[in-house]
Scaffold this motif. Structure first.
Motif, PDB file in Angstrom:
ATOM      1  N   LEU A   1       0.836  -1.208   0.000  1.00  0.00           N
ATOM      2  CA  LEU A   1       0.000   0.000   0.000  1.00  0.00           C
ATOM      3  C   LEU A   1       0.869   1.256   0.000  1.00  0.00           C
ATOM      4  N   GLU A   2       1.901   1.280   0.831  1.00  0.00           N
ATOM      5  CA  GLU A   2       2.792   2.450   0.878  1.00  0.00           C
ATOM      6  C   GLU A   2       3.458   2.674  -0.472  1.00  0.00           C
ATOM      7  N   THR A   3       3.977   1.617  -1.068  1.00  0.00           N
ATOM      8  CA  THR A   3       4.666   1.724  -2.353  1.00  0.00           C
ATOM      9  C   THR A   3       3.709   2.195  -3.444  1.00  0.00           C
ATOM     10  N   GLN A   4       2.544   1.596  -3.493  1.00  0.00           N
ATOM     11  CA  GLN A   4       1.565   1.930  -4.533  1.00  0.00           C
ATOM     12  C   GLN A   4       1.123   3.386  -4.438  1.00  0.00           C
ATOM     13  N   PHE A   5       0.772   3.821  -3.253  1.00  0.00           N
ATOM     14  CA  PHE A   5       0.208   5.162  -3.130  1.00  0.00           C
ATOM     15  C   PHE A   5       1.281   6.242  -3.121  1.00  0.00           C
ATOM     16  N   CYS A   6       2.481   5.928  -2.663  1.00  0.00           N
ATOM     17  CA  CYS A   6       3.577   6.901  -2.772  1.00  0.00           C
ATOM     18  C   CYS A   6       3.977   7.076  -4.230  1.00  0.00           C
ATOM     19  N   ALA A   7       3.957   5.973  -4.997  1.00  0.00           N
ATOM     20  CA  ALA A   7       4.318   6.032  -6.412  1.00  0.00           C
ATOM     21  C   ALA A   7       3.317   6.877  -7.195  1.00  0.00           C
ATOM     22  N   LEU A   8       2.064   6.874  -6.764  1.00  0.00           N
ATOM     23  CA  LEU A   8       1.045   7.667  -7.455  1.00  0.00           C
ATOM     24  C   LEU A   8       1.122   9.140  -7.085  1.00  0.00           C
ATOM     25  N   GLY A   9       1.822   9.441  -6.007  1.00  0.00           N
ATOM     26  CA  GLY A   9       1.982  10.823  -5.589  1.00  0.00           C
ATOM     27  C   GLY A   9       0.743  11.433  -4.970  1.00  0.00           C
ATOM     28  N   GLY A  10      -0.251  10.624  -4.719  1.00  0.00           N
ATOM     29  CA  GLY A  10      -1.487  11.146  -4.145  1.00  0.00           C
ATOM     30  C   GLY A  10      -1.690  10.652  -2.737  1.00  0.00           C
ATOM     31  N   GLU A  11      -2.870  10.923  -2.251  1.00  0.00           N
ATOM     32  CA  GLU A  11      -3.216  10.455  -0.922  1.00  0.00           C
ATOM     33  C   GLU A  11      -3.509   8.976  -0.964  1.00  0.00           C
ATOM     34  N   GLY A  12      -3.129   8.316   0.102  1.00  0.00           N
ATOM     35  CA  GLY A  12      -3.445   6.902   0.223  1.00  0.00           C
ATOM     36  C   GLY A  12      -4.847   6.721   0.764  1.00  0.00           C
TER      37      GLY A  12
ATOM     38  N   ALA B   1      -0.609 -14.116  -1.780  1.00  0.00           N
ATOM     39  CA  ALA B   1      -0.350 -13.072  -2.772  1.00  0.00           C
ATOM     40  C   ALA B   1      -1.218 -11.868  -2.434  1.00  0.00           C
ATOM     41  N   ALA B   2      -0.661 -10.698  -2.669  1.00  0.00           N
ATOM     42  CA  ALA B   2      -1.395  -9.446  -2.474  1.00  0.00           C
ATOM     43  C   ALA B   2      -1.057  -8.535  -3.641  1.00  0.00           C
ATOM     44  N   GLU B   3      -2.096  -7.965  -4.236  1.00  0.00           N
ATOM     45  CA  GLU B   3      -1.864  -7.035  -5.336  1.00  0.00           C
ATOM     46  C   GLU B   3      -2.942  -5.962  -5.334  1.00  0.00           C
ATOM     47  N   ILE B   4      -2.566  -4.819  -5.861  1.00  0.00           N
ATOM     48  CA  ILE B   4      -3.509  -3.716  -6.011  1.00  0.00           C
ATOM     49  C   ILE B   4      -4.080  -3.792  -7.421  1.00  0.00           C
ATOM     50  N   THR B   5      -5.401  -3.798  -7.499  1.00  0.00           N
ATOM     51  CA  THR B   5      -6.084  -3.799  -8.791  1.00  0.00           C
ATOM     52  C   THR B   5      -6.917  -2.515  -8.876  1.00  0.00           C
ATOM     53  N   ASP B   6      -7.595  -2.333  -9.990  1.00  0.00           N
ATOM     54  CA  ASP B   6      -8.472  -1.170 -10.128  1.00  0.00           C
ATOM     55  C   ASP B   6      -9.605  -1.200  -9.098  1.00  0.00           C
ATOM     56  N   ASP B   7      -9.947  -2.399  -8.628  1.00  0.00           N
ATOM     57  CA  ASP B   7     -11.053  -2.548  -7.679  1.00  0.00           C
ATOM     58  C   ASP B   7     -10.627  -2.491  -6.217  1.00  0.00           C
ATOM     59  N   GLY B   8      -9.334  -2.620  -5.943  1.00  0.00           N
ATOM     60  CA  GLY B   8      -8.867  -2.582  -4.550  1.00  0.00           C
ATOM     61  C   GLY B   8      -7.724  -3.533  -4.305  1.00  0.00           C
ATOM     62  N   LEU B   9      -7.599  -3.963  -3.061  1.00  0.00           N
ATOM     63  CA  LEU B   9      -6.560  -4.907  -2.652  1.00  0.00           C
ATOM     64  C   LEU B   9      -7.089  -6.318  -2.860  1.00  0.00           C
ATOM     65  N   LEU B  10      -6.398  -7.079  -3.681  1.00  0.00           N
ATOM     66  CA  LEU B  10      -6.789  -8.453  -3.961  1.00  0.00           C
ATOM     67  C   LEU B  10      -5.840  -9.380  -3.208  1.00  0.00           C
ATOM     68  N   LEU B  11      -6.388 -10.129  -2.269  1.00  0.00           N
ATOM     69  CA  LEU B  11      -5.613 -11.064  -1.452  1.00  0.00           C
ATOM     70  C   LEU B  11      -5.942 -12.489  -1.868  1.00  0.00           C
ATOM     71  N   THR B  12      -4.921 -13.313  -2.011  1.00  0.00           N
ATOM     72  CA  THR B  12      -5.111 -14.738  -2.251  1.00  0.00           C
ATOM     73  C   THR B  12      -4.326 -15.483  -1.182  1.00  0.00           C
ATOM     74  N   VAL B  13      -5.039 -16.307  -0.424  1.00  0.00           N
ATOM     75  CA  VAL B  13      -4.422 -17.081   0.644  1.00  0.00           C
ATOM     76  C   VAL B  13      -4.742 -18.548   0.390  1.00  0.00           C
ATOM     77  N   ALA B  14      -3.713 -19.384   0.370  1.00  0.00           N
ATOM     78  CA  ALA B  14      -3.893 -20.820   0.147  1.00  0.00           C
ATOM     79  C   ALA B  14      -3.519 -21.572   1.409  1.00  0.00           C
ATOM     80  N   ASP B  15      -4.258 -22.655   1.656  1.00  0.00           N
ATOM     81  CA  ASP B  15      -3.916 -23.509   2.784  1.00  0.00           C
ATOM     82  C   ASP B  15      -4.032 -24.969   2.376  1.00  0.00           C
ATOM     83  N   ALA B  16      -3.718 -25.860   3.306  1.00  0.00           N
ATOM     84  CA  ALA B  16      -3.638 -27.289   3.021  1.00  0.00           C
ATOM     85  C   ALA B  16      -4.900 -28.054   3.405  1.00  0.00           C
TER      86      ALA B  16
END
Length: 123
Positions: free
Chosen positions: A16-27, A58-73
């Motif tokens: 989140l810090e990297t994404q929003f700092c790179a955009l130069g706007g408010e987080g 996995a965590a990624e920023i998409t146009d819709d928000g934060l997309l989290l993928t968590v896998a377990d056994a």
């Protein structure tokens, strides 16, 4: 891959810090970040405690928000415990919180485990 919920929250915080700092706007607002971190924490904690261990993250920023993928056994479905409103209890609220805070949640099963994908809006 993070080893626990704290490490997963660190990954999401840095993303989140990297994404929003790179955009130069408010987080996103603090409450939105808190929701994203809570969903992250609950998904990873549930994978460790109830899912036979964390097998993917996995965590990624998409146009819709934060997309989290968590896998377990585990191939067992996440559980929302039924509560007696007259009895105070500790724990058992994680899946309910995830479903309430995430815009979209899906569970995909495969031999030897499952993937839970949650989308948390960042606006």
């Amino acid at each position: 891959m993070p080893r626990n919920a704290a490490a997963a929250r660190d990954v999401v915080t840095r993303l989140l810090e990297t994404q929003f700092c790179a955009l130069g706007g408010e987080g996103p607002a603090d409450v939105v970040v808190a929701d994203a971190l809570l969903v992250t924490s609950e998904l990873v904690t549930n994978a460790v405690r109830h899912g036979g261990g964390l097998t993917g993250f996995a965590a990624e920023i998409t146009d819709d928000g934060l997309l989290l993928t968590v896998a377990d056994a585990s191939t067992r479905a996440p559980v929302t415990e039924k509560r007696d409103p007259g009895v105070a209890s500790v724990g058992g609220y994680g899946w309910l919180l995830v479903r309430r805070l995430a815009t979209r949640v899906s569970v995909t099963y495969f031999p030897g485990g499952k993937h839970i994908v949650a989308l948390v809006a960042l606006s």
